[in-house]
Design a protein around this motif. Structure first.
Motif, PDB file in Angstrom:
ATOM      1  N   VAL A 128     -38.407 -26.795 -74.877  1.00  0.00           N
ATOM      2  CA  VAL A 128     -38.282 -25.375 -74.529  1.00  0.00           C
ATOM      3  C   VAL A 128     -37.978 -24.510 -75.743  1.00  0.00           C
ATOM      4  CG1 VAL A 128     -37.717 -25.813 -72.115  1.00  0.00           C
ATOM      5  CG2 VAL A 128     -35.876 -25.555 -73.775  1.00  0.00           C
ATOM      6  N   ARG A 129     -37.453 -25.100 -76.783  1.00  0.00           N
ATOM      7  CA  ARG A 129     -37.278 -24.340 -78.027  1.00  0.00           C
ATOM      8  C   ARG A 129     -38.651 -24.046 -78.639  1.00  0.00           C
ATOM      9  NH1 ARG A 129     -33.667 -27.366 -81.653  1.00  0.00           N
ATOM     10  NH2 ARG A 129     -32.147 -26.833 -80.071  1.00  0.00           N
ATOM     11  N   GLU A 130     -39.552 -25.026 -78.549  1.00  0.00           N
ATOM     12  CA  GLU A 130     -40.910 -24.835 -79.060  1.00  0.00           C
ATOM     13  C   GLU A 130     -41.706 -23.863 -78.186  1.00  0.00           C
ATOM     14  OE1 GLU A 130     -44.991 -27.434 -79.834  1.00  0.00           O
ATOM     15  OE2 GLU A 130     -43.102 -28.505 -79.530  1.00  0.00           O
ATOM     16  N   ARG A 131     -41.502 -23.925 -76.872  1.00  0.00           N
ATOM     17  CA  ARG A 131     -42.242 -23.076 -75.927  1.00  0.00           C
ATOM     18  C   ARG A 131     -41.256 -22.352 -75.002  1.00  0.00           C
ATOM     19  NH1 ARG A 131     -47.495 -25.811 -75.563  1.00  0.00           N
ATOM     20  NH2 ARG A 131     -47.899 -26.308 -77.743  1.00  0.00           N
ATOM     21  N   PRO A 132     -40.585 -21.326 -75.484  1.00  0.00           N
ATOM     22  CA  PRO A 132     -39.596 -20.631 -74.653  1.00  0.00           C
ATOM     23  C   PRO A 132     -40.180 -20.031 -73.377  1.00  0.00           C
ATOM     24  CG  PRO A 132     -39.823 -19.558 -76.820  1.00  0.00           C
ATOM     25  CD  PRO A 132     -40.682 -20.781 -76.830  1.00  0.00           C
ATOM     26  N   ALA A 133     -41.458 -19.700 -73.380  1.00  0.00           N
ATOM     27  CA  ALA A 133     -42.081 -19.154 -72.166  1.00  0.00           C
ATOM     28  C   ALA A 133     -42.014 -20.164 -71.018  1.00  0.00           C
ATOM     29  CB  ALA A 133     -43.530 -18.755 -72.444  1.00  0.00           C
ATOM     30  N   TYR A 134     -42.009 -21.454 -71.325  1.00  0.00           N
ATOM     31  CA  TYR A 134     -41.915 -22.471 -70.279  1.00  0.00           C
ATOM     32  C   TYR A 134     -40.585 -22.336 -69.532  1.00  0.00           C
ATOM     33  CZ  TYR A 134     -45.885 -25.112 -72.279  1.00  0.00           C
ATOM     34  OH  TYR A 134     -47.109 -25.522 -72.726  1.00  0.00           O
ATOM     35  N   MET A 135     -39.498 -22.199 -70.293  1.00  0.00           N
ATOM     36  CA  MET A 135     -38.178 -22.092 -69.660  1.00  0.00           C
ATOM     37  C   MET A 135     -38.081 -20.801 -68.849  1.00  0.00           C
ATOM     38  SD  MET A 135     -35.333 -23.359 -68.852  1.00  0.00           S
ATOM     39  CE  MET A 135     -34.733 -24.662 -69.893  1.00  0.00           C
ATOM     40  N   ASN A 136     -38.602 -19.720 -69.377  1.00  0.00           N
ATOM     41  CA  ASN A 136     -38.583 -18.461 -68.621  1.00  0.00           C
ATOM     42  C   ASN A 136     -39.322 -18.612 -67.297  1.00  0.00           C
ATOM     43  OD1 ASN A 136     -37.182 -17.234 -70.709  1.00  0.00           O
ATOM     44  ND2 ASN A 136     -39.026 -16.410 -71.661  1.00  0.00           N
TER      45      ASN A 136
END
Length: 193
Positions: free
Chosen positions: A36-44
């Motif tokens: 999720v650090r690499e792809r913050p949009a995933y966590m959002n």
């Protein structure tokens, strides 16, 4: 020199992937914090789904990992007649959630989300939350039960209700893996917040 500068700009724009989006898998599939650090949009997207449908982030993550390895434009393999003649794909499953055409159409109709796309992480997680919420309502499977939810997701609710998964030892193993990955992601996410 002016022509060289124009070529450099065109090359730079092309290398940024100007058209289709980043559908490749993240580098760190075994570490939820790094993922999720690499792809913050995933966590959002997953947090929005958790708020709307009550499906925990770690259950969503483990299911997406199993279905597509977080590859946004994932498809099922082609089938071949006589081993060489392509006759189409194994199913219509597509995108992060590997949603089938008919089930996706049902989701779009029921939610009114007409612009939804299976290769969009926000739409894919919302679909998954919608489906798992329905599974909880119809079959009583807890939204926290990643393995049980995965079995109903894979077999369809009717198939699960008939017990179709019970004759598939390989699928029961996969559901166990999903459950273990969900627990791993949950522990990791607790430590990285």
């Amino acid at each position: 020199m002016n022509r060289l500068l124009k070529l450099a700009i065109v090359g730079l724009v092309a290398s940024c992937g100007g058209g289709g989006g980043n559908y490749s898998a993240p580098r760190n599939l075994d570490n939820a914090c790094l993922l999720v650090r690499e792809r913050p949009a995933y966590m959002n997207a997953m947090r929005a789904t958790e708020r709307r449908w009550g499906v925990p982030v770690h259950v969503q993550m483990a299911t997406i990992h199993q279905e597509s390895k977080f590859i946004g434009d994932a498809r099922t393999p082609h089938q071949y007649a006589l081993g060489v003649i392509p006759i189409g794909r194994q199913s219509s499953a597509f995108g992060y959630s590997q949603a089938l055409d008919g089930t996706w159409d049902e989701y779009v109709k029921e939610t009114g989300n007409r612009r939804a796309r299976r290769d969009n992480i926000r739409d894919a997680t919302d679909f998954m939350g919608w489906y798992m919420h329905g599974t909880t309502n119809r079959l009583g499977i807890s939204k926290w039960d990643a393995g049980g939810q995965y079995l109903a997701y894979h077999e369809g609710r009717s198939g699960f209700a008939r017990g179709s998964h019970m004759n598939k030892p390989w699928l029961l193993r996969v559901a166990g893996n999903v459950s273990q990955r969900s627990a791993m992601y949950q522990a990791q996410l607790t430590n990285c917040r």
